[in-house]
Design an enzyme around this catalytic site. Structure first.
Site, PDB file in Angstrom:
ATOM      1  N   HIS A  52      16.484  78.282  24.700  1.00  0.00           N
ATOM      2  CA  HIS A  52      15.445  79.261  25.035  1.00  0.00           C
ATOM      3  C   HIS A  52      16.027  80.641  24.737  1.00  0.00           C
ATOM      4  CE1 HIS A  52      11.743  77.611  26.508  1.00  0.00           C
ATOM      5  NE2 HIS A  52      12.406  76.662  27.125  1.00  0.00           N
TER       6      HIS A  52
ATOM      7  N   TYR B  89       0.440  84.592  11.409  1.00  0.00           N
ATOM      8  CA  TYR B  89      -0.254  85.188  12.552  1.00  0.00           C
ATOM      9  C   TYR B  89      -0.909  86.508  12.154  1.00  0.00           C
ATOM     10  CZ  TYR B  89       2.606  81.963  15.341  1.00  0.00           C
ATOM     11  OH  TYR B  89       3.194  80.865  15.868  1.00  0.00           O
TER      12      TYR B  89
ATOM     13  N   GLU C  22      17.608  88.085  35.639  1.00  0.00           N
ATOM     14  CA  GLU C  22      16.599  87.282  36.353  1.00  0.00           C
ATOM     15  C   GLU C  22      15.757  88.098  37.338  1.00  0.00           C
ATOM     16  OE1 GLU C  22      19.274  84.156  37.476  1.00  0.00           O
ATOM     17  OE2 GLU C  22      18.349  82.764  36.050  1.00  0.00           O
TER      18      GLU C  22
ATOM     19  N   ASP D 210      11.111  80.613  28.655  1.00  0.00           N
ATOM     20  CA  ASP D 210      11.364  79.998  29.966  1.00  0.00           C
ATOM     21  C   ASP D 210      10.967  80.978  31.084  1.00  0.00           C
ATOM     22  OD1 ASP D 210      13.406  81.653  29.014  1.00  0.00           O
ATOM     23  OD2 ASP D 210      14.998  80.606  30.088  1.00  0.00           O
TER      24      ASP D 210
END
Ligand SMILES: [Zn+2]
Ligand SMILES: [Zn+2]
Length: 395
Positions: A101, A298, A372, A106
């Site tokens: 990841h 895209y 985090e 995630d």
């Protein structure tokens, strides 16, 4: 006393970290997000949402219907990882060889689950509907396009859509907003120059595609500088050149593969047609044949400016105006563009950088990581955006 929005979300931090690490340790590639999608749907069911699985293969959609009528707002996360090895030796490093990841998806999944946990704890305060979109395959697979084609924006019809990406160029605690264009159209081309092979010592009886390719490469690099308005943006990169086998052989053909990026549809078409014209011209001047293939990727990601203003105002309520920055568009691509082609919305950035902790590496680096703290922070920002859009007035 009733806990504040911030307190409630901060209490989730350990739970958020645990989920993020579980996903981080078990990365899955696009359309193979079987375990991730299972984890997502199990949590959504636990929160009492209506859950739909199997959209675009591994996609999951959650729906919370409010007690009172109102608009329907959707938020989206991508679930896929990248085919690469993780170089950081942290306890939560990838446990799967060749999978990582490295783009922070995630974190996106975790943040959306946090938002689901939050709103499912206050169902009586929700008016309108909140839809959670967990899509597969953002990294090239166009999972977002398939979700849209399979009707993710219908039943109930989505009035506005929001998405975010963690952003290693902004410190954690900051939000980046795009006023309009956010990310580029990302297309691909393949050119074959077809000459005539022969002995390297007798070039006059062959047609050397390597020489033609050399000319073509420099010609192509004149397109952005000479054909695109200097106030617009465009990138052409030839990323692969292949042809030839030995020093004494003139090969039959040379192949060039490249990517083309642009921020508006006119420039996109102009770049495409100029690359083909230049190829034709160079091939003709060496009396060779050519083949030109252009693959649309895209589309440009265009935010609704009102919705971007709404995101900026909602986030500023939680972190102050000074922590909300307008960021420049990036020439990367992002398949959230497909949702924005259908409904108004905004794609924004969540700073995840922390110099002190050494979290400074860019996306797709084998050393990429996030601070985090962005997990509860991201939950708070989405909660505030939804609160503002639906007019809930949660404090
Ligand atoms: Zn990526
Ligand atoms: Zn990404």
């Amino acid at each position: 006393m009733e806990k504040s929005l911030k307190e409630k979300i901060n209490e989730m931090k350990d739970w958020l970290v645990q989920i993020r690490r579980t996903i981080h340790m078990h990365p899955e590639l696009g359309f193979e997000e079987v375990e991730t999608s299972k984890l997502v749907s199990e949590w959504l069911e636990k929160f009492g949402l209506e859950v739909k699985r199997g959209m675009a293969k591994t996609g999951v959609v959650g729906l919370l219907k409010g007690k009172k009528p109102g608009q329907t707002v959707a938020i989206r996360a991508d679930m896929d990882a990248l085919p690469m090895d993780e170089a950081r030796s942290v306890p939560y490093a990838s446990q799967i060889k060749g999978r990582m990841h490295a783009c922070g998806h995630d974190a996106h999944v975790t943040i959306l689950l946090g938002v689901a946990k939050f709103f499912s704890s206050i169902p009586d305060q929700v008016k309108g509907n909140i839809k959670w979109i967990f899509q597969p395959a953002e990294e090239g697979g166009g999972g977002g396009r398939i979700m849209v084609e399979e009707g993710v924006l219908e039943n109930p019809k989505v009035d506005a859509v929001f998405g975010a990406h963690v952003f290693p160029f902004l410190s954690v605690g900051k939000v980046g907003i795009y006023e309009r264009e956010g990310l580029a159209a990302a297309d691909r081309f393949t050119i074959k120059i077809i000459g005539k092979g022969g002995h390297a010592a007798s070039p006059h009886v062959s047609k050397d595609p390597i020489l033609a390719a050399g000319h073509l490469i420099t010609q192509i690099h004149s397109i952005v500088s000479r054909n695109v308005n200097p106030l617009e943006s465009g990138v052409i990169t030839i990323g692969k050149v292949s042809g030839g086998t030995a020093s004494n052989i003139i090969p039959d053909e040379v192949e060039l593969i490249g990517t083309v990026r642009s921020l508006n549809p006119q420039v996109r078409e102009e770049l495409k047609s100029r690359i083909e014209q230049v190829t034709q011209g160079v091939a003709r001047s060496f009396s060779m044949d050519y083949r030109f293939d252009f693959e649309y990727g895209y589309p440009v990601l265009i935010n609704n400016s009102e919705m971007s203003k709404l995101v900026a105002a909602a986030c500023a309520k939680g972190i102050g105006k000074e922590c909300v920055e307008v960021v420049k568009p990036s020439m990367g691509g992002e398949d959230f563009a497909y949702y924005l082609e259908k409904v108004p919305g905004s794609f924004f950035r969540l700073g995840c950088r922390n110099e002190e902790k050494g979290i400074i590496h860019p996306y797709h680096s084998s050393l990429f990581d996030i601070d985090e703290d962005v997990l509860p922070f991201g939950v708070e920002m989405f909660v505030r955006v939804i609160d503002q859009y639906l007019g809930l007035e949660i404090t």
